[in-house]
Design a protein around this motif. Structure first.
Motif, PDB file in Angstrom:
ATOM      1  N   SER A 238       0.843  -1.198   0.000  1.00 40.20           N
ATOM      2  CA  SER A 238       0.000   0.000   0.000  1.00 40.20           C
ATOM      3  C   SER A 238       0.874   1.242   0.000  1.00 40.20           C
ATOM      4  CB  SER A 238      -0.929   0.018   1.220  1.00 40.20           C
ATOM      5  OG  SER A 238      -0.197   0.242   2.402  1.00 40.20           O
ATOM      6  N   TYR A 239       0.330   2.302  -0.608  1.00 39.41           N
ATOM      7  CA  TYR A 239       1.015   3.598  -0.661  1.00 39.41           C
ATOM      8  C   TYR A 239      -0.048   4.684  -0.586  1.00 39.41           C
ATOM      9  CZ  TYR A 239       3.946   7.453  -2.299  1.00 39.41           C
ATOM     10  OH  TYR A 239       4.619   8.644  -2.399  1.00 39.41           O
ATOM     11  N   ASN A 240       0.164   5.655   0.341  1.00 36.90           N
ATOM     12  CA  ASN A 240      -0.821   6.725   0.517  1.00 36.90           C
ATOM     13  C   ASN A 240      -0.240   8.117   0.296  1.00 36.90           C
ATOM     14  OD1 ASN A 240       0.729   7.104   2.779  1.00 36.90           O
ATOM     15  ND2 ASN A 240      -0.861   6.532   4.243  1.00 36.90           N
ATOM     16  N   GLY A 241       0.921   8.195  -0.351  1.00 38.78           N
ATOM     17  CA  GLY A 241       1.547   9.475  -0.611  1.00 38.78           C
ATOM     18  C   GLY A 241       2.564   9.890   0.419  1.00 38.78           C
ATOM     19  N   SER A 417       2.873  -2.849 -13.373  1.00 38.12           N
ATOM     20  CA  SER A 417       4.170  -3.510 -13.220  1.00 38.12           C
ATOM     21  C   SER A 417       5.060  -3.332 -14.443  1.00 38.12           C
ATOM     22  CB  SER A 417       3.962  -5.001 -12.959  1.00 38.12           C
ATOM     23  OG  SER A 417       3.286  -5.611 -14.044  1.00 38.12           O
ATOM     24  N   GLN A 418       4.493  -2.887 -15.577  1.00 34.58           N
ATOM     25  CA  GLN A 418       5.273  -2.715 -16.796  1.00 34.58           C
ATOM     26  C   GLN A 418       5.616  -1.248 -17.088  1.00 34.58           C
ATOM     27  OE1 GLN A 418       3.335  -4.641 -20.107  1.00 34.58           O
ATOM     28  NE2 GLN A 418       2.545  -6.305 -18.829  1.00 34.58           N
ATOM     29  N   TYR A 419       4.967  -0.322 -16.409  1.00 39.24           N
ATOM     30  CA  TYR A 419       5.090   1.090 -16.777  1.00 39.24           C
ATOM     31  C   TYR A 419       6.360   1.713 -16.199  1.00 39.24           C
ATOM     32  CZ  TYR A 419       3.821   5.998 -17.449  1.00 39.24           C
ATOM     33  OH  TYR A 419       3.815   7.320 -17.823  1.00 39.24           O
ATOM     34  N   ASP A 420       6.962   2.585 -16.979  1.00 37.32           N
ATOM     35  CA  ASP A 420       8.116   3.388 -16.558  1.00 37.32           C
ATOM     36  C   ASP A 420       7.746   4.850 -16.788  1.00 37.32           C
ATOM     37  OD1 ASP A 420      10.474   4.746 -16.193  1.00 37.32           O
ATOM     38  OD2 ASP A 420      11.715   3.342 -17.318  1.00 37.32           O
ATOM     39  N   HIS A 421       7.510   5.588 -15.690  1.00 39.93           N
ATOM     40  CA  HIS A 421       7.031   6.967 -15.848  1.00 39.93           C
ATOM     41  C   HIS A 421       8.129   7.892 -16.366  1.00 39.93           C
ATOM     42  CE1 HIS A 421       9.090   7.582 -11.964  1.00 39.93           C
ATOM     43  NE2 HIS A 421       9.096   8.862 -12.285  1.00 39.93           N
ATOM     44  N   ALA A 422       9.398   7.530 -16.169  1.00 40.12           N
ATOM     45  CA  ALA A 422      10.484   8.391 -16.632  1.00 40.12           C
ATOM     46  C   ALA A 422      10.558   8.430 -18.154  1.00 40.12           C
ATOM     47  CB  ALA A 422      11.808   7.912 -16.044  1.00 40.12           C
ATOM     48  N   SER A 423      10.437   7.255 -18.771  1.00 39.68           N
ATOM     49  CA  SER A 423      10.475   7.185 -20.236  1.00 39.68           C
ATOM     50  C   SER A 423       9.093   7.113 -20.860  1.00 39.68           C
ATOM     51  CB  SER A 423      11.289   5.957 -20.669  1.00 39.68           C
ATOM     52  OG  SER A 423      10.693   4.760 -20.169  1.00 39.68           O
ATOM     53  N   ASP A 424       8.059   7.050 -20.009  1.00 43.11           N
ATOM     54  CA  ASP A 424       6.664   6.951 -20.485  1.00 43.11           C
ATOM     55  C   ASP A 424       6.505   5.771 -21.449  1.00 43.11           C
ATOM     56  OD1 ASP A 424       4.017   7.607 -20.570  1.00 43.11           O
ATOM     57  OD2 ASP A 424       4.225   9.097 -22.158  1.00 43.11           O
ATOM     58  N   SER A 425       7.014   4.614 -21.023  1.00 40.79           N
ATOM     59  CA  SER A 425       6.967   3.422 -21.869  1.00 40.79           C
ATOM     60  C   SER A 425       6.605   2.216 -21.006  1.00 40.79           C
ATOM     61  CB  SER A 425       8.319   3.195 -22.561  1.00 40.79           C
ATOM     62  OG  SER A 425       9.338   3.006 -21.593  1.00 40.79           O
ATOM     63  N   TYR A 426       6.322   1.104 -21.693  1.00 42.04           N
ATOM     64  CA  TYR A 426       5.961  -0.145 -21.033  1.00 42.04           C
ATOM     65  C   TYR A 426       6.990  -1.218 -21.402  1.00 42.04           C
ATOM     66  CZ  TYR A 426       1.401   1.998 -20.165  1.00 42.04           C
ATOM     67  OH  TYR A 426       0.392   2.828 -19.757  1.00 42.04           O
ATOM     68  N   GLU A 427       7.384  -1.985 -20.411  1.00 41.59           N
ATOM     69  CA  GLU A 427       8.332  -3.072 -20.643  1.00 41.59           C
ATOM     70  C   GLU A 427       7.989  -4.230 -19.703  1.00 41.59           C
ATOM     71  OE1 GLU A 427      13.131  -4.067 -20.526  1.00 41.59           O
ATOM     72  OE2 GLU A 427      12.389  -2.042 -20.064  1.00 41.59           O
ATOM     73  N   LYS A 469       6.235  14.335 -10.201  1.00 40.06           N
ATOM     74  CA  LYS A 469       6.285  15.197  -9.018  1.00 40.06           C
ATOM     75  C   LYS A 469       6.457  14.395  -7.729  1.00 40.06           C
ATOM     76  CE  LYS A 469       3.407  18.866 -11.016  1.00 40.06           C
ATOM     77  NZ  LYS A 469       2.114  19.599 -10.907  1.00 40.06           N
ATOM     78  N   GLY A 470       5.847  13.229  -7.657  1.00 37.20           N
ATOM     79  CA  GLY A 470       5.856  12.475  -6.405  1.00 37.20           C
ATOM     80  C   GLY A 470       6.889  11.381  -6.321  1.00 37.20           C
ATOM     81  N   PHE A 471       7.755  11.239  -7.338  1.00 35.77           N
ATOM     82  CA  PHE A 471       8.702  10.117  -7.341  1.00 35.77           C
ATOM     83  C   PHE A 471       9.753  10.262  -6.239  1.00 35.77           C
ATOM     84  CE2 PHE A 471      12.414   7.815  -9.263  1.00 35.77           C
ATOM     85  CZ  PHE A 471      11.867   6.550  -9.123  1.00 35.77           C
ATOM     86  N   GLU A 472      10.244  11.479  -5.996  1.00 36.26           N
ATOM     87  CA  GLU A 472      11.245  11.662  -4.947  1.00 36.26           C
ATOM     88  C   GLU A 472      10.684  11.295  -3.570  1.00 36.26           C
ATOM     89  OE1 GLU A 472      12.878  15.551  -5.029  1.00 36.26           O
ATOM     90  OE2 GLU A 472      13.760  15.355  -7.040  1.00 36.26           O
ATOM     91  N   LYS A 473       9.435  11.688  -3.321  1.00 33.05           N
ATOM     92  CA  LYS A 473       8.796  11.321  -2.051  1.00 33.05           C
ATOM     93  C   LYS A 473       8.645   9.808  -1.942  1.00 33.05           C
ATOM     94  CE  LYS A 473       6.561  11.947   1.795  1.00 33.05           C
ATOM     95  NZ  LYS A 473       7.281  12.361   3.016  1.00 33.05           N
ATOM     96  N   PHE A 474       8.354   9.150  -3.048  1.00 33.86           N
ATOM     97  CA  PHE A 474       8.243   7.690  -3.039  1.00 33.86           C
ATOM     98  C   PHE A 474       9.577   7.040  -2.692  1.00 33.86           C
ATOM     99  CE2 PHE A 474       9.143   3.878  -5.598  1.00 33.86           C
ATOM    100  CZ  PHE A 474       8.257   2.985  -5.004  1.00 33.86           C
ATOM    101  N   LEU A 475      10.675   7.560  -3.228  1.00 35.10           N
ATOM    102  CA  LEU A 475      11.987   6.992  -2.926  1.00 35.10           C
ATOM    103  C   LEU A 475      12.316   7.130  -1.443  1.00 35.10           C
ATOM    104  CD1 LEU A 475      14.042   8.253  -5.999  1.00 35.10           C
ATOM    105  CD2 LEU A 475      13.176   5.946  -5.599  1.00 35.10           C
ATOM    106  N   VAL A 476      11.930   8.268  -0.840  1.00 35.28           N
ATOM    107  CA  VAL A 476      12.145   8.460   0.602  1.00 35.28           C
ATOM    108  C   VAL A 476      11.330   7.436   1.390  1.00 35.28           C
ATOM    109  CG1 VAL A 476      11.841  10.055   2.529  1.00 35.28           C
ATOM    110  CG2 VAL A 476      12.706  10.901   0.335  1.00 35.28           C
ATOM    111  N   CYS A 477      10.073   7.233   0.985  1.00 37.10           N
ATOM    112  CA  CYS A 477       9.218   6.251   1.672  1.00 37.10           C
ATOM    113  C   CYS A 477       9.767   4.833   1.516  1.00 37.10           C
ATOM    114  CB  CYS A 477       7.796   6.325   1.120  1.00 37.10           C
ATOM    115  SG  CYS A 477       6.924   7.867   1.471  1.00 37.10           S
ATOM    116  N   GLN A 478      10.344   4.542   0.358  1.00 38.22           N
ATOM    117  CA  GLN A 478      10.923   3.213   0.139  1.00 38.22           C
ATOM    118  C   GLN A 478      12.135   3.002   1.037  1.00 38.22           C
ATOM    119  OE1 GLN A 478      11.475   0.894  -3.868  1.00 38.22           O
ATOM    120  NE2 GLN A 478      13.333   2.102  -3.560  1.00 38.22           N
ATOM    121  N   ASP A 479      12.975   4.022   1.192  1.00 37.51           N
ATOM    122  CA  ASP A 479      14.128   3.906   2.089  1.00 37.51           C
ATOM    123  C   ASP A 479      13.681   3.697   3.532  1.00 37.51           C
ATOM    124  OD1 ASP A 479      15.858   4.204  -0.014  1.00 37.51           O
ATOM    125  OD2 ASP A 479      16.160   6.365   0.285  1.00 37.51           O
ATOM    126  N   GLU A 480      12.636   4.407   3.965  1.00 34.94           N
ATOM    127  CA  GLU A 480      12.125   4.235   5.328  1.00 34.94           C
ATOM    128  C   GLU A 480      11.567   2.825   5.530  1.00 34.94           C
ATOM    129  OE1 GLU A 480       9.268   7.295   5.822  1.00 34.94           O
ATOM    130  OE2 GLU A 480      10.752   8.916   6.002  1.00 34.94           O
TER     131      GLU A 480
END
Length: 514
Positions: A238-241, A417-427, A469-480
């Protein structure tokens, strides 16, 4: 006229039974079981006649062949019309069961209980009309019976706090003064009642389930905000921002599973000892041979049922606790990716061989190289133990009860699970790869999927601007989250080990050493 539906919830109360009351309730369970099996025999004969009908066979073939939803509904109506000609409607079963009550069980149970049993059978008949098999209930495998109304058959009297079952009055376990929730729940209107029995040791205990109209009293408050859930087979993310969570469902279920396996082995051993004529020289059961139950087998089977009950209750309580924890943080709007657990339970239909060769030894001691068959098993065992679908149902029920919103996000359209928001592509990523690189950062696959679901639009498409916009906050939450896992010594193969090992190295040597 369509039946009116209102919101309802269930309250369970313990029934105090003496020796006579215990035997009376067991007798009613046995009567409903015999009535159900008599109805199955009747329906099998009618289904055999239905399968000979030429128009029915044509409609069934057209139903499975067509891909249009409207057309399939038309063929479905034609199939039910054919079934009605062979007395396979719900009201036909009510009439058949009613005749059985008048001739065989007169005065034993109420007519509404009989009709509810017929309704339960009709749900199986509807599947059998479309090709499924209809099964008998095994001996003592009926664990509940219910009524259609609150004023007949099974009658709860709030004045005396008793329940009358087919003319016999039973006392209920008193409500504790500290149980405020139950006191509030009992003030609502009762729609109808149900009697269930649960195994405790080598005996049963009986409980009254009151189906009550309205919304249940709330034990916990639900926080405001949006939460995204990425469902798995044995884990949930789960992720709530502001917080990221990765939890295993029912983490201690293996202890209960071991108890179940021990009781299964004990019952199997007793069965083979007491029924040697039912098995061949290789220990395989001979088809058609009937198992005779000894007293020790009956006690062992009751202990096995008790082990199953303990496992089921533990899983339910654990999932409820996790749902409450998540919804307290933010649960007014919950986005859940759709998941077909029925499809994951089924075995693979393809039979294929492995690419690599394996060396095996035959009976004569000769070694040879062969390509083994691939395993056709899926996730049925994990789904049984962790009950992920039950957890999602619990979350949805709690959210809707507090006037929240549950948004189902299509997995096939979003492809989180396939989306990459940085390149806006699916893999496409292999299921065994638990990590992926996004914009030069290593992220955990399930955690990143919950992040994409959090930023999904109403059209089931990812909001790329919101992700950026929210990717940096997600990385902080992942580290925590990883720090918490290291502190709690959490290890789960579904999360992976690369990110945890990298974080351990950073904590031990410092960021400059990496």
């Amino acid at each position: 006229m369509a039946k009116s539906t209102t919101q309802s919830f269930v309250v369970t109360r313990r029934i105090i039974t003496g020796k006579r009351g215990y035997d009376k309730l067991n007798k009613i369970e046995r009567i409903t079981e015999r009535m159900y099996n008599a109805g199955v025999r009747h329906c099998i004969k009618q289904l055999d006649e239905l399968k000979k009908d030429v128009w029915y066979k044509y409609c069934l073939g057209q139903f499975f062949a067509c891909r249009d939803e409207k057309e399939s509904k038309q063929w479905s109506r034609e199939i039910f019309i054919c079934a009605a000609a062979y007395q396979l409607t719900e009201y036909d079963l009510h009439a058949y069961f009613g005749r059985g009550k008048a001739s065989g069980y007169e005065g034993g149970i109420g007519i509404n209980i009989v009709q509810k049993t017929a309704t339960a059978l009709y749900s199986a008949v509807k599947k059998a009309i479309f090709g499924k098999k209809i099964h008998f209930r095994k001996y003592e495998e009926t664990f509940s019976f219910e009524d259609k109304k609150a004023a007949s058959g099974i009658i709860y009297k709030p004045e005396t706090d008793t329940v009358t079952v087919c003319g016999t009055v039973f006392n209920l376990k008193p409500v504790r003064e500290s149980d405020i929730w139950l006191q509030e729940a009992m003030k609502h209107k009762v729609k109808y009642c149900r009697i269930i029995r649960e195994p405790f040791g080598i005996h049963y205990r009986f409980f009254l389930q009151l189906v009550i109209e309205g919304i249940p009293p709330q034990k916990h408050t639900v926080g405001a905000g949006t939460m995204a859930i990425d469902p798995g087979v044995s884990t949930m993310t789960s992720y709530n921002g502001s917080k990221l969570s990765f939890e295993e469902l029912a983490p201690d279920v293996s202890k209960y599973q071991e108890k179940v396996i021990r009781e299964q082995n004990r019952f199997s051993k007793l069965t083979r000892i007491n029924n040697p004529e039912c098995y061949d020289d290789e220990g395989v059961h001979i088809k058609g041979m009937r198992i005779q139950y000894s007293e020790s087998m009956k006690r062992s089977k009751m202990r096995l049922r008790t082990a199953y009950r303990k496992q089921r209750i533990y899983v339910g309580q654990s999932n409820n606790k996790l749902a409450n924890e998540w919804l307290r943080a933010s649960g007014s709007v919950v986005k859940i990716e759709t998941m077909s657990y029925k499809g994951l339970q089924k075995r693979s239909s393809k039979t294929e061989r492995q690419d690599k060769k394996s060396v095996v030894t035959d009976r004569n001691g000769r070694k040879r190289s062969i390509r083994k068959y691939k395993r056709r098993k899926r996730f049925g065992g994990s789904i049984l133990k962790h009950a992920p679908s039950g957890f999602l149902s619990t979350v949805k029920r709690k959210v809707t009860a507090t006037c929240g919103v549950v948004a189902d996000v299509s997995a096939s359209k979003l492809k989180a699970s396939q989306y990459d928001h940085a390149s806006d592509s699916y893999e496409k990523v292999s299921l065994s790869d638990r990590e992926k690189i996004i914009d030069g950062h290593m992220v955990q696959r399930d955690c990143y999927s919950s992040f994409i679901i959090f930023h999904a639009t109403d059209e089931n498409k990812p909001d790329r601007e919101g992700c950026l916009k929210g990717f940096e906050k997600f990385l902080v939450c992942q580290d925590e989250l990883i720090k918490e896992m290291i502190h709690d010594n959490f290890s789960n193969p579904n999360f992976g080990t690369k990110l945890i090992n990298i974080k351990k190295q950073q904590l031990h040597e410092g960021p400059a050493a990496v």
